[in-house]
Design a protein around this motif. Structure first.
Motif: not given
Lengths: 330, 199
Positions: A140, A187, A190-192, A195-196, A221
């Protein structure tokens, strides 16, 4: 007892022996086989290629595997690093599990052996091992400032002071993350990160994990995916045909072309090339280092082993149905 | 010299592991236990130097950031997992961890559900989208258990079973490929690095 009944009760160790021979023989007596490249591999190649010679673009390689899956993932890591070094692309490396740290350093050392001018902190940077507890803060944090989030590299240097960081601030610049994984680690990226922050994510995964990742590939993605040894072999070929290609016309590689890849067959064994020196035509044998064709030679053995397994399945099924038929008749 | 020695050790341990294919034996068990021991032995000092020293010792004891004592104590509570009477204390760091995982739920929903749904709702303009549409609908029907799988409805759910079988087959095929690749990797090492038979 008929042949088919005997086959039904064969000791499994004979099968192990035959599979081992199917692998040993093609490795000892290698042959030139064709490698067909698939769309996910081409997409990843083109994405990496689009970063060529760009000061403000970089790639992050994340290593999420241990030595047990090195056979599949190591050749793709070396190929991608070779591509980056050939095309003068800034590359960063990071891992979040202790067993990945030496593998990451090993892949980097093997790939850069042929590029003596490369400098750590200028052309590439190994962020080193970071504890998994810092995965989220780093992933992040890199969305705001890579230098702040990672803090120090593997040699203990402040990342934001390194020359390689010129033009690199966050995921807008560090715009492609490739995760080499034998797990569902892709994954998390991809999620953090995707997407973010909208970062581009690609995967270099073991064949076991490939099926799990296809939905993300199909939905866009993942920008590309290398699946197992086959994916590594495809990438090796693309780097040979384009980024590392060299002849009288192209001294510094050539650009990707669908036509070229369709019509080009790269012999993985020794090949004879001819060139003109002064007024004489010179013929010489050239051979690619083993490390740059390891996956393609492995795929020779893989193809033979697959044929053998298909034969076993057919024989096993014939034996099963014949013995069932005989039982019904009795 | 070091490379030769390390290759000999690695080759011997590889052969020890392969010996299990014949039958279980002490050499296999020795190599198996050694792997666990070496992995832990390698990980502990690495985590100590890369996690404990820079993120606990240095900030608290050298830089005076005493607030970090709180998360450090929370982390230490994990150790109570091994005691019978105080194991409940380890639930606090686990709860904290679960809270962090919860942060990812909206993003997971986006990547795993919403984007996948969006891509499943594309116009059926070619054979691939038609197959995806059929597969998605028939498999969803298969997992709807409030209606018996009989008659026309049962036929649809049977198509769903076929789609799933193809999926399992693809997954199994990939698994076989992966296992053969690992064997190839080891044999490449034995024949190449160890015996020098592959140039």
């Amino acid at each position: 007892m008929t042949f088919w009944e005997k086959i039904q009760n064969i000791d499994r160790r004979w099968i192990y022996m035959i599979v081992a021979l199917c692998i040993i023989v093609p490795l000892l007596i290698p042959f030139n086989s064709k490698t067909y490249v698939t769309e996910p591999t081409v997409n990843l190649y083109k994405k990496i290629d689009s970063f060529s010679d760009k000061e403000d673009k970089a790639i992050l390689l994340s290593f999420s595997h241990d030595a047990s899956t090195m056979a599949e993932l190591f050749p793709m890591e070396v190929s991608i690093l070779r591509h980056c070094f050939e095309r003068n692309i800034k590359v960063f490396l990071i891992c979040f599990s202790p067993p990945s740290a030496p593998l990451m350093a090993y892949a980097l050392n093997v790939a850069k052996e042929d590029y003596p001018d490369l400098e750590s902190g200028v052309d590439y940077c190994n962020f080193g091992y970071k504890p998994y507890g810092l995965f989220l803060p780093i992933v992040l944090g890199m969305g705001d400032d890579v230098g702040e989030a990672v803090d120090t590299d593997a040699d203990g240097r402040k990342v934001k002071n390194l020359e390689i960081m010129k033009g690199i601030r966050n995921y807008d610049d560090l715009n492609l993350i490739i995760d080499f994984a034998a797990s569902a680690a892709v994954f998390s990226w991809i999620t953090y990160a995707r997407v973010r922050f909208g970062a581009n994510v690609a995967a270099g995964v073991t064949a076991v994990m490939a099926a799990d990742n296809y939905p993300y590939l199909q939905s866009g993605q993942l920008v590309g995916m290398l699946a197992g040894l086959k994916g590594a072999a495809e990438y090796e070929k693309l780097v040979d045909v384009f980024a590392a290609y060299e002849d009288e016309q192209y001294s510094d590689g050539r650009n990707f072309s669908q036509e070229v890849i369709k019509n080009t067959w790269v012999p993985i064994m020794k090949k004879t090339i001819s060139y003109t020196s002064g007024e004489t035509n010179v013929q010489t044998d050239v051979e690619l280092p083993y490390k740059f064709k390891q996956a393609r030679i492995g795929m020779n053995a893989q193809s033979i082993a697959h044929i053998m397994i298909i034969v076993f399945i057919i024989i096993g099924n014939i034996g099963y149905f014949l013995s069932r038929k005989n039982k019904n008749e009795v | 010299m070091f490379e030769i020695l390390s290759n000999i050790v690695a080759a011997l341990l590889t052969l020890f592991i392969f010996s299990f294919l014949y039958k279980d034996n002490p050499f296999y068990r020795f190599a198996e236990h050694l792997l666990v021991g070496v992995t832990m032995g390698y990980a502990i000092p690495l985590v100590y130097t890369n996690a404990f020293i820079p993120f606990v010792y240095q900030p608290i004891f050298l830089e005076g950031q005493y607030w970090l004592i709180i998360p450090s104590i929370l982390g230490i509570l994990y150790i109570f997992r091994f005691t019978k009477n105080l194991s409940w204390l380890s639930r606090y760091p686990i709860a904290f961890g679960m809270g962090i995982v919860g942060m990812g739920v909206p993003m997971s929903m986006h990547s795993s559900v919403l984007v996948q749904m969006r891509n499943a709702m594309r116009p059926i303009d070619n054979i691939n989208t038609l197959i995806i549409f059929l597969g998605t609908v028939t498999i969803l029907l298969y997992f709807y258990f409030s209606k018996p799988h009989k008659g026309l409805y049962g036929k649809f759910t049977n198509i769903g079973i076929w789609f799933m079988m193809v999926g399992f087959g693809a997954s199994f095929g990939y698994t076989v490929m992966a296992r053969i690749s690992l064997l190839i990797g080891r044999i490449q090492f034995l024949l190449g690095d160890f015996l020098g038979l592959i140039k």
